[in-house]
Scaffold this motif. Structure first.
Motif, PDB file in Angstrom:
ATOM      1  N   GLY A 206      42.275  40.173  50.935  1.00 33.27           N
ATOM      2  CA  GLY A 206      43.124  41.366  50.938  1.00 33.27           C
ATOM      3  C   GLY A 206      43.386  41.868  49.536  1.00 33.27           C
ATOM      4  N   PHE A 207      43.522  40.942  48.590  1.00 34.88           N
ATOM      5  CA  PHE A 207      43.759  41.311  47.192  1.00 34.88           C
ATOM      6  C   PHE A 207      42.588  42.108  46.633  1.00 34.88           C
ATOM      7  N   VAL A 208      41.366  41.581  46.874  1.00 37.23           N
ATOM      8  CA  VAL A 208      40.179  42.278  46.357  1.00 37.23           C
ATOM      9  C   VAL A 208      39.990  43.598  47.091  1.00 37.23           C
ATOM     10  N   ASP A 209      40.229  43.584  48.395  1.00 37.01           N
ATOM     11  CA  ASP A 209      40.078  44.809  49.176  1.00 37.01           C
ATOM     12  C   ASP A 209      41.015  45.896  48.660  1.00 37.01           C
ATOM     13  N   ASN A 210      42.256  45.499  48.380  1.00 39.35           N
ATOM     14  CA  ASN A 210      43.252  46.448  47.865  1.00 39.35           C
ATOM     15  C   ASN A 210      42.832  46.976  46.499  1.00 39.35           C
TER      16      ASN A 210
ATOM     17  N   LYS B  95      32.395  49.810  50.987  1.00 40.02           N
ATOM     18  CA  LYS B  95      31.145  49.063  51.089  1.00 40.02           C
ATOM     19  C   LYS B  95      30.853  48.256  49.836  1.00 40.02           C
ATOM     20  N   PHE B  96      31.636  48.436  48.779  1.00 41.62           N
ATOM     21  CA  PHE B  96      31.427  47.635  47.579  1.00 41.62           C
ATOM     22  C   PHE B  96      32.362  46.438  47.522  1.00 41.62           C
ATOM     23  N   THR B  97      33.253  46.337  48.517  1.00 43.04           N
ATOM     24  CA  THR B  97      34.183  45.207  48.524  1.00 43.04           C
ATOM     25  C   THR B  97      33.462  43.861  48.503  1.00 43.04           C
ATOM     26  N   PRO B  98      32.408  43.645  49.299  1.00 43.56           N
ATOM     27  CA  PRO B  98      31.745  42.331  49.246  1.00 43.56           C
ATOM     28  C   PRO B  98      31.212  41.993  47.862  1.00 43.56           C
ATOM     29  N   PHE B  99      30.648  42.995  47.174  1.00 46.87           N
ATOM     30  CA  PHE B  99      30.107  42.745  45.829  1.00 46.87           C
ATOM     31  C   PHE B  99      31.218  42.347  44.866  1.00 46.87           C
TER      32      PHE B  99
ATOM     33  N   PHE C 129      34.114  41.221  45.602  1.00 49.66           N
ATOM     34  CA  PHE C 129      34.691  39.953  46.023  1.00 49.66           C
ATOM     35  C   PHE C 129      33.828  38.782  45.554  1.00 49.66           C
ATOM     36  N   SER C 130      32.489  38.927  45.660  1.00 50.68           N
ATOM     37  CA  SER C 130      31.615  37.845  45.200  1.00 50.68           C
ATOM     38  C   SER C 130      31.796  37.595  43.718  1.00 50.68           C
ATOM     39  N   LEU C 131      31.811  38.688  42.923  1.00 53.70           N
ATOM     40  CA  LEU C 131      32.009  38.539  41.480  1.00 53.70           C
ATOM     41  C   LEU C 131      33.332  37.845  41.194  1.00 53.70           C
ATOM     42  N   PHE C 132      34.393  38.358  41.826  1.00 57.73           N
ATOM     43  CA  PHE C 132      35.739  37.839  41.547  1.00 57.73           C
ATOM     44  C   PHE C 132      35.842  36.367  41.899  1.00 57.73           C
ATOM     45  N   SER C 133      35.382  35.999  43.114  1.00 62.45           N
ATOM     46  CA  SER C 133      35.563  34.611  43.528  1.00 62.45           C
ATOM     47  C   SER C 133      34.654  33.683  42.722  1.00 62.45           C
ATOM     48  N   PHE C 134      33.444  34.162  42.391  1.00 64.00           N
ATOM     49  CA  PHE C 134      32.559  33.303  41.594  1.00 64.00           C
ATOM     50  C   PHE C 134      33.171  33.022  40.227  1.00 64.00           C
ATOM     51  N   ILE C 135      33.644  34.083  39.550  1.00 67.58           N
ATOM     52  CA  ILE C 135      34.177  33.888  38.205  1.00 67.58           C
ATOM     53  C   ILE C 135      35.447  33.046  38.259  1.00 67.58           C
ATOM     54  N   LEU C 136      36.308  33.344  39.251  1.00 67.53           N
ATOM     55  CA  LEU C 136      37.569  32.604  39.349  1.00 67.53           C
ATOM     56  C   LEU C 136      37.311  31.117  39.565  1.00 67.53           C
ATOM     57  N   VAL C 137      36.443  30.785  40.512  1.00 68.04           N
ATOM     58  CA  VAL C 137      36.229  29.372  40.841  1.00 68.04           C
ATOM     59  C   VAL C 137      35.469  28.664  39.720  1.00 68.04           C
ATOM     60  N   THR C 138      34.478  29.358  39.113  1.00 66.61           N
ATOM     61  CA  THR C 138      33.744  28.721  38.017  1.00 66.61           C
ATOM     62  C   THR C 138      34.667  28.413  36.858  1.00 66.61           C
TER      63      THR C 138
ATOM     64  N   TYR D 129      40.061  38.690  37.251  1.00 67.49           N
ATOM     65  CA  TYR D 129      40.663  39.944  37.714  1.00 67.49           C
ATOM     66  C   TYR D 129      40.187  41.120  36.885  1.00 67.49           C
ATOM     67  N   VAL D 130      40.138  40.929  35.552  1.00 65.32           N
ATOM     68  CA  VAL D 130      39.718  42.015  34.671  1.00 65.32           C
ATOM     69  C   VAL D 130      38.267  42.384  34.939  1.00 65.32           C
ATOM     70  N   PHE D 131      37.417  41.366  35.158  1.00 68.53           N
ATOM     71  CA  PHE D 131      36.006  41.643  35.444  1.00 68.53           C
ATOM     72  C   PHE D 131      35.880  42.455  36.729  1.00 68.53           C
ATOM     73  N   ALA D 132      36.606  42.032  37.773  1.00 70.51           N
ATOM     74  CA  ALA D 132      36.525  42.755  39.049  1.00 70.51           C
ATOM     75  C   ALA D 132      37.105  44.161  38.895  1.00 70.51           C
ATOM     76  N   LEU D 133      38.210  44.261  38.143  1.00 70.89           N
ATOM     77  CA  LEU D 133      38.854  45.571  37.949  1.00 70.89           C
ATOM     78  C   LEU D 133      37.927  46.525  37.220  1.00 70.89           C
ATOM     79  N   LEU D 134      37.316  46.055  36.126  1.00 77.77           N
ATOM     80  CA  LEU D 134      36.441  46.942  35.350  1.00 77.77           C
ATOM     81  C   LEU D 134      35.205  47.308  36.164  1.00 77.77           C
ATOM     82  N   THR D 135      34.655  46.339  36.926  1.00 80.65           N
ATOM     83  CA  THR D 135      33.507  46.666  37.770  1.00 80.65           C
ATOM     84  C   THR D 135      33.857  47.758  38.754  1.00 80.65           C
ATOM     85  N   SER D 136      35.048  47.649  39.376  1.00 81.71           N
ATOM     86  CA  SER D 136      35.389  48.668  40.362  1.00 81.71           C
ATOM     87  C   SER D 136      35.691  50.000  39.679  1.00 81.71           C
ATOM     88  N   LEU D 137      36.238  49.970  38.458  1.00 82.71           N
ATOM     89  CA  LEU D 137      36.468  51.236  37.745  1.00 82.71           C
ATOM     90  C   LEU D 137      35.140  51.911  37.408  1.00 82.71           C
ATOM     91  N   TYR D 138      34.156  51.113  36.967  1.00 81.32           N
ATOM     92  CA  TYR D 138      32.854  51.689  36.629  1.00 81.32           C
ATOM     93  C   TYR D 138      32.168  52.229  37.879  1.00 81.32           C
TER      94      TYR D 138
END
Lengths: 75, 257
Positions: free
Chosen positions: B68-72, B84-88, B90-99, B240-249
């Protein structure tokens, strides 16, 4: 002065830039808090911009850090 | 133990399972192993929450909170077309966060082990940044064709400003993948170097056996506890910043300013 000492001094000088970025990041969050306390209702909507500003300010400090590392480990 | 502090040693990529095909080295390295561990953690986490119960349990609430956080985030920054870009993202965000978070695990207490952060390597973050940058290019040219170049001239710019604005916008556009990759990589590497250096201060201080060394060890320990907490924050913040900037771009590519 030999090259090794000049390298260390150069890396130290490059690290000053991270301090400048600290001022920038502090400014971003300080201004955000300043305005968020004036209008708390509008604060949540601006969090994206807050972190965008933080990221941009932080990046420049990280660049200074990268330069320091390049001086230390690459040359 | 006492001696020279070597903060860069922790970033060496070592082969675990050597494997050569022809002249290509495709060994399973510790970097790849930690990325696989990330995959396993994410799959396990998502599997536990995908039961689709009507009344969600704790685990499902955690998963729904993350999605829900990424979707929002995507909805707010891209708009309704960003669905339709939510999965992408989300993948970036969860991968970076967990790594990032797995790399902070104190596994070094087991002799011969140490946690490895793949995102502290420019090759990994560079690939992530190229992924999101090329998606921006593909989506932009797909939707707008050559009209995508109007991104370089914001609407309402006075015509005499154009020769100044266009080069600035082009440079700022081309710098995006580097800034994305560099931010994540340097933030991770700097944090790990800091922890390593102060950890070495503790070891060297205690090994010196003097009162001064002991004092330095105590102060370094208190400091490293604080830095560790800060690092946890930075792990989440950089993801979060990576996901935020990706979605802004992506929003730039879809809505053209």
């Amino acid at each position: 002065m030999d090259v090794a000492s000049a390298k260390l001094i150069g890396a130290g000088l490059a690290a000053i830039g991270t301090g400048a970025a600290a001022i920038g990041v502090g400014f971003v969050f300080g201004q955000f808090l300043n305005s968020a306390l004036r209008n708390p209702a509008a604060a949540d909507g601006q969090q994206g911009r807050l972190f965008l500003g933080f990221a941009l300010a932080e990046l420049l400090g990280l660049m200074a850090f990268t330069v320091a590392l390049l001086i230390l480990f690459v040359f | 133990m006492a001696g020279k502090i070597d903060p860069m040693h922790q970033f060496t990529v070592e082969p675990i399972v050597p494997l050569h095909i022809g002249k290509y080295d495709i060994s399973l390295t510790n970097s790849a192993a930690w990325m696989l561990a990330t995959l396993v953690v994410i799959l396990f986490f998502m599997w536990g929450g995908m039961k689709r119960q009507v009344v969600p349990g704790r685990w499902q609430m955690a998963v729904e909170g993350l999605t829900g956080f990424v979707d929002n985030l995507v909805q707010v920054n891209i708009g309704p077309e960003g669905k339709k870009f939510t999965p992408f993202v989300f993948s970036l965000f969860s991968f970076i966060l967990v790594t990032n978070t797995l790399g902070l695990l104190p596994l070094a207490i087991i002799p011969g082990w140490h946690a490895f952060t793949p995102t502290s390597h420019f090759s990994i973050t560079g690939v992530l940044a190229i992924l999101s940058f090329s998606l921006v290019l593909i989506v932009g040219f797909w939707r707008h064709g050559l009209h995508f170049f109007s991104l370089f001239l914001p609407a309402g710019t006075p015509f005499w400003m154009a020769p100044l604005i266009i080069p600035i916008e082009i440079v700022s556009f081309l710098v995006r993948p580097f800034s994305l990759a560099l931010r994540l990589f340097v933030a991770m590497m700097a944090g790990h170097i800091l922890m390593e250096v102060f950890g070495s201060f503790i070891v060297n201080g205690l090994a010196s056996g003097s009162v001064l060394g002991f004092g330095v060890g105590i102060v370094s320990f208190l400091f490293i506890v604080g830095v560790g907490a800060l690092e946890l924050l930075i792990c989440a913040l950089q993801a979060y910043v990576f996901a935020l900037l990706t979605s802004l771009y992506l929003s730039d590519a879809i809505n053209l300013h």
